[in-house]
Design a protein around this motif. Structure first.
Motif, PDB file in Angstrom:
ATOM      1  N   LEU A 230     -27.256  36.194  -9.563  1.00 26.45           N
ATOM      2  CA  LEU A 230     -26.699  35.303  -8.561  1.00 26.45           C
ATOM      3  C   LEU A 230     -27.501  33.969  -7.974  1.00 26.45           C
ATOM      4  CD1 LEU A 230     -25.228  38.368  -6.292  1.00 26.45           C
ATOM      5  CD2 LEU A 230     -23.928  36.664  -7.739  1.00 26.45           C
ATOM      6  N   VAL A 231     -26.688  33.093  -7.659  1.00 27.65           N
ATOM      7  CA  VAL A 231     -27.433  31.911  -6.870  1.00 27.65           C
ATOM      8  C   VAL A 231     -27.282  32.059  -5.370  1.00 27.65           C
ATOM      9  CG1 VAL A 231     -27.244  29.526  -6.701  1.00 27.65           C
ATOM     10  CG2 VAL A 231     -26.563  30.417  -8.823  1.00 27.65           C
ATOM     11  N   LEU A 232     -28.835  32.233  -4.803  1.00 26.73           N
ATOM     12  CA  LEU A 232     -28.836  32.280  -3.355  1.00 26.73           C
ATOM     13  C   LEU A 232     -29.048  31.265  -2.821  1.00 26.73           C
ATOM     14  CD1 LEU A 232     -30.679  35.782  -3.454  1.00 26.73           C
ATOM     15  CD2 LEU A 232     -28.344  35.271  -3.353  1.00 26.73           C
ATOM     16  N   PRO A 233     -29.089  30.958  -1.456  1.00 29.63           N
ATOM     17  CA  PRO A 233     -29.503  30.094  -0.925  1.00 29.63           C
ATOM     18  C   PRO A 233     -31.154  29.951  -1.024  1.00 29.63           C
ATOM     19  CG  PRO A 233     -28.084  31.164   0.672  1.00 29.63           C
ATOM     20  CD  PRO A 233     -28.342  31.949  -0.499  1.00 29.63           C
ATOM     21  N   GLN A 234     -31.952  28.662  -0.937  1.00 31.18           N
ATOM     22  CA  GLN A 234     -33.194  28.497  -1.279  1.00 31.18           C
ATOM     23  C   GLN A 234     -34.011  29.463  -0.421  1.00 31.18           C
ATOM     24  OE1 GLN A 234     -34.404  24.347  -0.984  1.00 31.18           O
ATOM     25  NE2 GLN A 234     -35.542  24.655  -2.858  1.00 31.18           N
ATOM     26  N   GLY A 235     -34.906  30.200  -1.001  1.00 30.33           N
ATOM     27  CA  GLY A 235     -35.689  31.305  -0.436  1.00 30.33           C
ATOM     28  C   GLY A 235     -36.997  31.111  -0.334  1.00 30.33           C
ATOM     29  N   PRO A 236     -37.793  31.806  -0.325  1.00 30.42           N
ATOM     30  CA  PRO A 236     -39.312  31.847  -0.336  1.00 30.42           C
ATOM     31  C   PRO A 236     -39.907  31.560  -1.761  1.00 30.42           C
ATOM     32  CG  PRO A 236     -38.971  34.057  -0.199  1.00 30.42           C
ATOM     33  CD  PRO A 236     -37.482  33.321   0.046  1.00 30.42           C
ATOM     34  N   ALA A 237     -39.001  32.043  -2.775  1.00 33.57           N
ATOM     35  CA  ALA A 237     -39.363  31.511  -4.339  1.00 33.57           C
ATOM     36  C   ALA A 237     -38.208  31.217  -4.909  1.00 33.57           C
ATOM     37  CB  ALA A 237     -39.820  33.036  -4.840  1.00 33.57           C
ATOM     38  N   PRO A 238     -38.622  30.058  -6.178  1.00 35.66           N
ATOM     39  CA  PRO A 238     -37.349  29.955  -6.791  1.00 35.66           C
ATOM     40  C   PRO A 238     -36.690  30.894  -7.543  1.00 35.66           C
ATOM     41  CG  PRO A 238     -39.534  28.500  -7.423  1.00 35.66           C
ATOM     42  CD  PRO A 238     -39.910  29.663  -6.417  1.00 35.66           C
ATOM     43  N   VAL A 239     -37.408  31.808  -7.926  1.00 34.63           N
ATOM     44  CA  VAL A 239     -36.560  32.772  -8.705  1.00 34.63           C
ATOM     45  C   VAL A 239     -37.193  34.361  -8.295  1.00 34.63           C
ATOM     46  CG1 VAL A 239     -36.304  34.049 -11.025  1.00 34.63           C
ATOM     47  CG2 VAL A 239     -36.504  31.573 -10.885  1.00 34.63           C
ATOM     48  N   MET A 240     -36.158  35.311  -8.113  1.00 30.01           N
ATOM     49  CA  MET A 240     -36.590  36.873  -7.473  1.00 30.01           C
ATOM     50  C   MET A 240     -35.995  37.459  -8.645  1.00 30.01           C
ATOM     51  SD  MET A 240     -37.356  36.090  -4.203  1.00 30.01           S
ATOM     52  CE  MET A 240     -37.041  37.644  -3.315  1.00 30.01           C
ATOM     53  N   LEU A 241     -36.794  38.507  -8.820  1.00 28.55           N
ATOM     54  CA  LEU A 241     -36.205  39.679  -9.678  1.00 28.55           C
ATOM     55  C   LEU A 241     -35.914  40.547  -8.707  1.00 28.55           C
ATOM     56  CD1 LEU A 241     -35.809  40.609 -12.674  1.00 28.55           C
ATOM     57  CD2 LEU A 241     -38.179  41.590 -12.609  1.00 28.55           C
ATOM     58  N   GLY A 242     -34.678  40.955  -8.495  1.00 26.47           N
ATOM     59  CA  GLY A 242     -34.296  42.008  -7.416  1.00 26.47           C
ATOM     60  C   GLY A 242     -34.878  41.519  -6.212  1.00 26.47           C
ATOM     61  N   ALA A 243     -35.539  42.314  -5.398  1.00 28.44           N
ATOM     62  CA  ALA A 243     -36.203  41.951  -4.181  1.00 28.44           C
ATOM     63  C   ALA A 243     -37.600  41.115  -4.277  1.00 28.44           C
ATOM     64  CB  ALA A 243     -36.270  43.100  -3.661  1.00 28.44           C
ATOM     65  N   SER A 244     -38.139  40.926  -5.556  1.00 29.11           N
ATOM     66  CA  SER A 244     -39.492  40.453  -5.501  1.00 29.11           C
ATOM     67  C   SER A 244     -39.427  39.086  -6.267  1.00 29.11           C
ATOM     68  CB  SER A 244     -40.165  41.215  -6.402  1.00 29.11           C
ATOM     69  OG  SER A 244     -39.893  42.667  -6.103  1.00 29.11           O
ATOM     70  N   PRO A 245     -40.148  38.035  -5.593  1.00 29.61           N
ATOM     71  CA  PRO A 245     -40.500  36.827  -6.137  1.00 29.61           C
ATOM     72  C   PRO A 245     -40.834  37.030  -7.728  1.00 29.61           C
ATOM     73  CG  PRO A 245     -41.527  36.854  -4.069  1.00 29.61           C
ATOM     74  CD  PRO A 245     -41.312  38.436  -4.433  1.00 29.61           C
TER      75      PRO A 245
END
Lengths: 325, 325
Positions: free
Chosen positions: A299-314
């Motif tokens: 899914l595409v989420l609002p810009q968060g702490p990392a560009p890409v997350m695998l599940g809940a982890s950057p």
């Protein structure tokens, strides 16, 4: 003096003549090879262009790939970049440098690889020009062109929050093939030759590029340097975070799990970090019907702490850098 | 560890970013560098494309040419092939391979050379994409694109018996520059630095390509491998004989005669056999008004015993073969 014909003994003109004779013609060429330039149709008044280079001992080894394999790979890796814009590949120009001791039969096999890859991966596309020069190492540089057929190009920068992230093509198989070759384990190489062959002759899902554009893809690129690194390119260009669902990667891992076990490798790393599958990674509006070639992976989420997350982890940007390796 | 930034220490992405920042934009680009492909305007529904490669120690020496020189030369040699079709250069893609120890300042100078050559030789044209990879030797491969603006392309094959043979640009000066560099004669190199600099940074008469097309040129090519060899290409493609008037070459020889004397060379051989001037050789109907940039040097005769005659004597095809040298 040897009786084996080489590009050095034949010279540039004769070597090129023999090569050109083996190439399929582009359906889009008004003037083909043999003049200062080719002239190509661009019916909607625009054309798409990209370039990619393969360098001996950096991108390939001559002991692992035949001339045919390299012709194929040069075409495949470039037309994947055309497809990733939502365009149809139309014409290629190919620059080859090789030692003058290179046998003409190698060059002819290279031309056959170019030709077959065009015919099989992008019918109608062909080589319209080229250049041949002497050098110590083999280097193949291709510029590929395509037609958007009136559509808007699909850029990396259009992903919207709420979009579905999806992939067409394989993930990790080319990396599996490379690891098998590097392992030197001949039993494993023979047992899993499908992945080795995919490494040598990638199979980008070219038609899926146009299908994605028609289905309303908001962003797209070709996965050449690995899922993690290429996903982060969409994320950065679109100022979003891409969240990949690890469950959705299990199918990709399962396919190469046995090969990984045979050489004590981690199939998950291949799926996430492995390059050269030349699959298409795209985002689609949540209400879009995904083309059959695409499988949702996130899914595409609002810009968060990392560009890409695998599940809940950057997800760290691993992957291939063509300079540092 | 050194404090000098290299493309290896910066990596592909950062090195490319710094390079792209120095490039001028193509006026014809709808999508520029940074995506999988660029998108370029082709207003008349066609585009012209050509490719040419420069290989270290075959086409240039790093001790003789700066990064800036090589960026310039890569642009010049390619847009000359676009001009030779009667087209206006619009967009380039550039593939560079270089050792990872290459300093970023060299790469930045290379980008400046690309940029300045576009601005000065073909305003409006720019670099729209590229590729950077590690290799032991520097190799530069460019694909150049152009617009015919609705005109028919000028091919090599259209020369008609009775046409005038004419050239725009210099003949033999780049060969003079190369011979001066090879001589190692530092006094002569300093005294005739104009020719040395022309070798490093060719000045193809790009606008003359369109002028020739508008004046009705029946055939045209870019003189990259020497007058004798390139004239024979027109002769063979058109099934005619080109007769060059030796008197008409005297002006070209006179310019480089002093430099030739300084290093005991033959200026006539430079004019006839020397490559890399990237001048335009064209044929025009006898009633045509030659564009100002063109100087008549001969006539088109029915196909005779040799493709090219110098006065009454067959002219052997000397010149540069990019494989055999």
């Amino acid at each position: 003096m040897s009786n084996v014909e080489t590009i050095g003994s034949l010279g540039e003109n004769e070597s090129l003549k023999r090569t050109i004779a083996r190439l399929n013609l582009s359906e889009h060429a008004l003037v083909g090879p043999g003049d200062d330039s080719a002239v190509i149709n661009a019916p909607d008044g625009r054309f798409v262009v990209t370039t990619d280079t393969l360098v001996e001992d950096h991108d390939f080894k001559l002991s692992w790939s035949t001339g045919y394999d390299l012709g194929w790979k040069a075409v495949a890796s470039n037309i994947a970049d055309v497809a990733a814009m939502g365009a149809v590949p139309t014409a290629l120009v190919v620059a080859l440098t090789a030692p003058s001791s290179t046998q003409i039969s190698w060059l002819e096999a290279f031309a056959d690889g170019l030709s077959d890859a065009c015919t099989q991966l992008a019918p109608g596309c062909g080589v319209v020009g080229g250049d041949l020069a002497a050098s110590e190492k083999v280097m193949i540089s291709v510029a590929a062109h395509g037609s958007l057929e009136g559509r808007e190009p699909v850029l990396r920068s259009g992903a919207q929050v709420g979009d579905i992230l999806a992939v067409a093509g394989t993930l990790g198989r080319a990396a599996a093939g490379l690891a098998l070759l590097q392992s030197g384990n001949t039993d494993a190489i023979a047992a899993y030759d499908d992945w080795v062959n995919l490494q040598r002759r990638p199979q980008p899902p070219v038609a899926a590029g146009v299908e994605a554009a028609l289905a309303g893809a908001t962003s797209m690129l070709d996965v050449s340097d690995g899922l993690a690194k290429d996903a982060s390119r969409i994320a950065k260009a679109s100022a979003v975070t891409l969240q990949i669902d690890p469950l959705m990667l299990q199918g990709f891992e399962a396919v190469i799990e046995e090969a990984a076990r045979a050489i004590d490798a981690n199939p998950g790393e291949w799926v996430i970090g492995g390059g050269e599958d030349h699959s298409l990674l795209a985002t689609f509006p949540s209400q879009a019907t995904l083309p059959r070639a695409f499988k949702a992976i996130g899914l595409v989420l609002p810009q968060g702490p990392a560009p890409v997350m695998l599940g809940a982890s950057p997800l760290p940007e691993s992957g291939w850098d063509s300079v540092t390796g």
